[in-house]
Design a protein around this motif. Structure first.
Motif, PDB file in Angstrom:
ATOM      1  N   ALA A   1      -1.001 -22.498  57.306  1.00 36.43           N
ATOM      2  CA  ALA A   1      -0.037 -21.482  56.882  1.00 36.43           C
ATOM      3  C   ALA A   1       0.047 -20.349  57.907  1.00 36.43           C
ATOM      4  O   ALA A   1       1.137 -19.888  58.259  1.00 36.43           O
ATOM      5  N   ALA A   2      -1.096 -19.917  58.407  1.00 38.92           N
ATOM      6  CA  ALA A   2      -1.117 -18.828  59.387  1.00 38.92           C
ATOM      7  C   ALA A   2      -0.451 -19.244  60.700  1.00 38.92           C
ATOM      8  O   ALA A   2       0.278 -18.462  61.314  1.00 38.92           O
ATOM      9  N   ILE A   3      -0.698 -20.478  61.119  1.00 40.52           N
ATOM     10  CA  ILE A   3      -0.072 -20.987  62.346  1.00 40.52           C
ATOM     11  C   ILE A   3       1.443 -21.058  62.154  1.00 40.52           C
ATOM     12  O   ILE A   3       2.211 -20.641  63.024  1.00 40.52           O
ATOM     13  N   THR A   4       1.861 -21.576  61.020  1.00 39.54           N
ATOM     14  CA  THR A   4       3.296 -21.705  60.725  1.00 39.54           C
ATOM     15  C   THR A   4       3.980 -20.338  60.676  1.00 39.54           C
ATOM     16  O   THR A   4       5.099 -20.179  61.174  1.00 39.54           O
ATOM     17  N   ARG A   5       3.297 -19.341  60.105  1.00 36.92           N
ATOM     18  CA  ARG A   5       3.869 -17.991  60.024  1.00 36.92           C
ATOM     19  C   ARG A   5       3.872 -17.277  61.369  1.00 36.92           C
ATOM     20  O   ARG A   5       4.558 -16.289  61.540  1.00 36.92           O
TER      21      ARG A   5
END
Length: 162
Positions: free
Chosen positions: A58-62
Motif C-alpha cells: 500500500a505504501a509503495i502504491t501510494r
C-alpha cells in the motif's frame, strides 16, 4: 567397569531417542503437544508479516517516503531468518498448516526461508537508499519468495491473498 561398544551404542541410541518403543512414541506425542505454543507463535508471526507485507504494498502504491518502509521490510527479513527455528521436529499438530515436506525436504525449506529473508533485506536496502523506482519490482520478488514457500510447504494455499 568398561562398557562394551554394544552397550555404549545402546546407551547413545536410548539417549538420542533412536529407539522405536512405546515410550518413544509417547514422548513424541508429548513433544507434539508441547509444540502448540510454537505453532501459535509462528502463526501469529506469519499474520504480522502478512500485515507488514500488505502495508508495504500500500505504501509503495501510494508513493510514500521509501525510508518509512525500512522497518517493516527489515522485520520481514528478520522473520525470514527465524522461520526454520520455528519449525522443530514434531511441530505439525492439528492447528498447524505446515506440510510434512518441511521436515522431509528440510534443506530446500531452509533455502526458501533464506530467499525470503534476502528479498526482504534487499527491499529494506532499496527503501533506505530512497530508491522508490525499484521498490515495486523488489516487492514482487519478495511476494514470489513467499509464494514459493507457501505453495510447497503450507497446507492451505494463500498465494491469492498476497
Amino acid at each position: 567397569m568398561r562398557a562394551t561398544p554394544m552397550i555404549a551404542a545402546l546407551l547413545v541410541s536410548i539417549a538420542s531417542g533412536a529407539s522405536a518403543g512405546p515410550r518413544d512414541r509417547a514422548e513424541t506425542e508429548m513433544a507434539r503437544d508441547g509444540h502448540s505454543a510454537i505453532i501459535a507463535g509462528r502463526q501469529a508471526a506469519f499474520k504480522l508479516t502478512l500485515a507488514s507485507f500488505v502495508g508495504l504494498k500500500a505504501a509503495i502504491t501510494r508513493g510514500d517516503d521509501p525510508k518509512t518502509l525500512v522497518l517493516p521490510a527489515s522485520a520481514i527479513a528478520a522473520w525470514g531468518k527465524a522461520i526454520p527455528s520455528m519449525f522443530p521436529a514434531h511441530s505439525d499438530g492439528p492447528a498447524s498448516k505446515a506440510l510434512p515436506t518441511i521436515w522431509s525436504d528440510r534443506t530446500a525449506f531452509e533455502a526458501r526461508a533464506t530467499d525470503m529473508a534476502a528479498a526482504a533485506d534487499k527491499l529494506a536496502a532499496l527503501a533506505k537508499a530512497g530508491n522508490a523506482a525499484a521498490l515495486p519490482a523488489q516487492w514482487d520478488s519478495l511476494k514470489g519468495s513467499c509464494a514459493a514457500c507457501h505453495i510447497k510447504y503450507r497446507a492451505e494455499d494463500v498465494k491469492n491473498r498476497l
